[in-house]
Enzyme design. Structure first.
Site, PDB file in Angstrom:
ATOM      1  CE  LYS A 279      -2.839   3.281   1.778  1.00 44.86           C
ATOM      2  NZ  LYS A 279      -2.381   4.650   2.105  1.00 44.86           N
TER       3      LYS A 279
ATOM      4  N   GLY B  36       4.025   3.958  10.687  1.00 45.44           N
ATOM      5  CA  GLY B  36       3.278   5.204  10.579  1.00 45.44           C
ATOM      6  C   GLY B  36       2.837   5.698  11.939  1.00 45.44           C
ATOM      7  CB  SER B  37       0.239   8.151  12.847  1.00 38.70           C
ATOM      8  OG  SER B  37      -0.977   7.551  12.440  1.00 38.70           O
TER       9      SER B  37
ATOM     10  N   GLY C 162      -1.969   3.030  13.284  1.00 39.35           N
ATOM     11  CA  GLY C 162      -1.464   1.711  13.614  1.00 39.35           C
ATOM     12  C   GLY C 162      -2.376   0.959  14.577  1.00 39.35           C
TER      13      GLY C 162
ATOM     14  CD  GLU D 162       9.594   2.139  12.678  1.00 42.51           C
ATOM     15  OE1 GLU D 162      10.043   3.309  12.691  1.00 42.51           O
ATOM     16  OE2 GLU D 162       9.956   1.281  11.854  1.00 42.51           O
TER      17      GLU D 162
ATOM     18  CB  CYS E  19      10.743   6.433  13.543  1.00 38.44           C
ATOM     19  SG  CYS E  19      11.920   5.468  12.594  1.00 38.44           S
TER      20      CYS E  19
ATOM     21  CD  GLU F 284       6.850  10.403  16.838  1.00 37.33           C
ATOM     22  OE1 GLU F 284       7.846   9.956  16.234  1.00 37.33           O
ATOM     23  OE2 GLU F 284       5.694   9.955  16.670  1.00 37.33           O
TER      24      GLU F 284
END
Length: 527
Positions: free
Chosen positions: A179, A236-237, A241, A258, A295, A387
């Site tokens: 994707k 991703g976020s 996630g 992640e 990240c 974050e």
């Protein structure tokens, strides 16, 4: 007219297109002309059905074919580097030199070539043989496709169709449904064309690699929970996630995430007293590199109160203020970063420098340094341990060593944790108290270096406790360890010798494969 999707070995228009997406050049804030389809459920099911058939073919594909695919794909990336670099630069704003051409693209081709070696050697299977009971086991393909969601911050190295999850899934003989990230669909389209060319030239099953650019949330949730899916890889976020994880968990499908983190850096007093200017430079470079969109960006720094700490904070502030901010990937990223900084301020953090979007060409946010006392951080850790995906870091100034240890104890899970200490033994006593606490909170522990770089090494762990990832026992970088996520453990009990997989037969299939035979790792044949 929108670009085609890659399904079942064919480039074709999306069926019942549910809309289109287009990338924006973040350096100019201008949309790029190409449009890419939003696929509906019919495309998703077509890709799944094709991948299911390819999974059975890949189980029978010899490792040499998969290795040849990786090597050919790497060569094609190098042959088309100018096109790839130009596309990624236009879609992400990342600098051509050195980031895209000399750092990330070579990292990606290196990873593909490492994948070829791992595919040939076969150590990811970890064969185990008990000759007395005649029970034998190894890690094997899932027999189903792996769905991979790529992030926005690495257009090659973590891309759903060229990155670490991609190679790990294929090493294990699983087809991939990629994707694309909507931030760089053109780059992903070009990568997919080259991947499919390598598939055809090396004789891989044609549906080993498929590409969808985008789909609705409903279709995405159905995809990750579909019984034909073997596993999911996501970078991703945290919000996205966890939504995917909830759907996959309900269906019993493994999903490897992640997500977010602050990557704490503990600056022990002796280190700053010994080499303050050097550490100022290292921190500034790490926090502002690629506009802080890593990240592993050092988003939280813990220091002990004192005159040296104040000099360090002032020096970093001056560096931040004097540097031009980098380009953020999107307007959404800019507004999200600003909201996070405002939330930190609302909960007691003070802006030392920066703290606002810039009225400048491109999506830019001022290099930002915030500070808060250790006491205040401990009172409101949930709100302050957030974050900020950009050139932002929060400095926590602790009263004493005991407060430093208290802060370490309340931190949640992160990809990395760093301790800077004196090169002699001045910080050793504090280090010995701090390290056991921090060690359980992070996937990778560093000494005296910033965490931003993630080397493509078999010893690398790019993972960690929640909320940095969904499971602390896995990594998305480092072969063969990363392959384990996309495997199934197959055990054979009293199966006739000629019916066993080659790796479990008495003769070592390539003479190099390490096997655990009766409790001893060996490359020898069984007599």
């Amino acid at each position: 007219m929108s670009q085609p999707v890659l399904i079942a070995g064919k480039w074709r228009p999306a069926l019942h297109e549910a809309g289109t997406i287009q990338a924006t050049n973040p350096s100019t804030r201008q949309p790029l002309p190409e449009r890419y389809p939003v696929s509906d459920r019919e495309d998703m099911l077509a890709a799944l059905n094709a991948a299911t058939e390819a999974a059975q073919q890949l189980r029978q594909t010899v490792p040499e074919t998969i290795a040849a695919f990786f090597e050919r794909y790497a060569a094609l990336l190098e042959e088309h580097q100018e096109t790839l670099v130009a596309l990624a630069h236009a879609e992400t704003g990342l600098p051509v030199e050195p980031r895209l051409r000399k750092v990330e693209l070579p990292r990606t081709t290196n990873q593909l070539r490492q994948a070829a070696q791992v595919a040939r050697e076969g150590s990811w299977k970890q064969p185990v043989i008990d000759t007395k009971l005649n029970i034998r086991a190894l890690f094997a393909p899932l027999g189903k496709p792996v769905v991979i969601f790529g992030p926005n911050n690495f257009p090659y190295a973590f891309n759903g169709i060229s990155g670490g999850d991609f190679v790990a899934a294929l090493i294990a003989h699983n087809p991939v449904i990629a994707k694309a990230n909507p931030g760089h669909p053109g780059t992903t389209y070009e990568l997919a064309k080259l991947a499919f060319q390598a598939v055809q030239e090396t004789g891989m099953p044609e549906a080993s690699v498929q590409l969808l650019y985008h789909f609705s949330n409903e279709v995405g949730l159905e995809l990750v929970s579909h019984p034909l899916v073997g596993a999911v890889g996501f970078t991703g976020s945290q919000a996205a996630g966890l939504a995917l994880k909830a759907a996959a968990d309900r269906a019993g499908i493994p999903i490897y995430l992640e997500m977010s983190g602050v990557n704490p850096v503990f600056m022990l007093p002796g280190a700053l007293e010994e080499r303050l200017e050097q550490i100022v430079g290292e921190f500034t470079e790490s926090c502002t590199m690629a506009a802080g969109q890593f990240c592993t960006n050092p988003g939280l720094v813990i220091l002990r109160a004192g005159e040296t700490t104040e000099r360090f904070i002032n020096a970093v502030s001056e560096r931040f203020a004097s540097m031009r901010s980098g380009v953020l990937f999107s307007e959404r990223g800019l507004t999200g970063l600003d909201a996070t900084v405002k939330a930190l301020v609302e909960h007691g953090a003070q802006v030392v420098t920066g703290g606002q979007p810039l009225d400048d060409e491109g999506y830019r946010y001022a290099n930002t340094l915030l500070r808060v006392s250790g006491e205040h951080f401990l009172r409101d850790v949930e709100a302050l341990e957030k974050e900020a995906f950009g050139p932002v870091s929060l400095f926590v100034v602790a009263e004493d060593e005991q407060q430093i240890l208290a802060i370490a104890r309340v931190l949640s899970g992160d990809l990395t944790g760093t301790i800077y200490s004196h090169t002699g033994d001045r910080d050793e006593a504090l280090y010995l108290q701090l390290e056991p606490v921090l060690r359980t909170k992070v996937g990778r522990l560093l000494n005296d270096k910033m965490p931003t770089g993630v080397a493509v090494s078999s010893a690398m762990n790019h993972g960690g406790p929640y909320p940095s990832t969904g499971h602390p026992g896995f990594t998305s970088v480092g072969l063969p360890a990363a392959v384990r996520r996309f495997t199934a453990l197959h055990s054979y009990d009293a199966v006739r010798p000629h019916r066993l997989p080659p790796e479990l037969q008495n003769k070592n299939p390539n003479g190099r494969l390490w096997r655990l035979i009766d409790g001893e790792w060996t490359q020898q044949d069984i007599d």
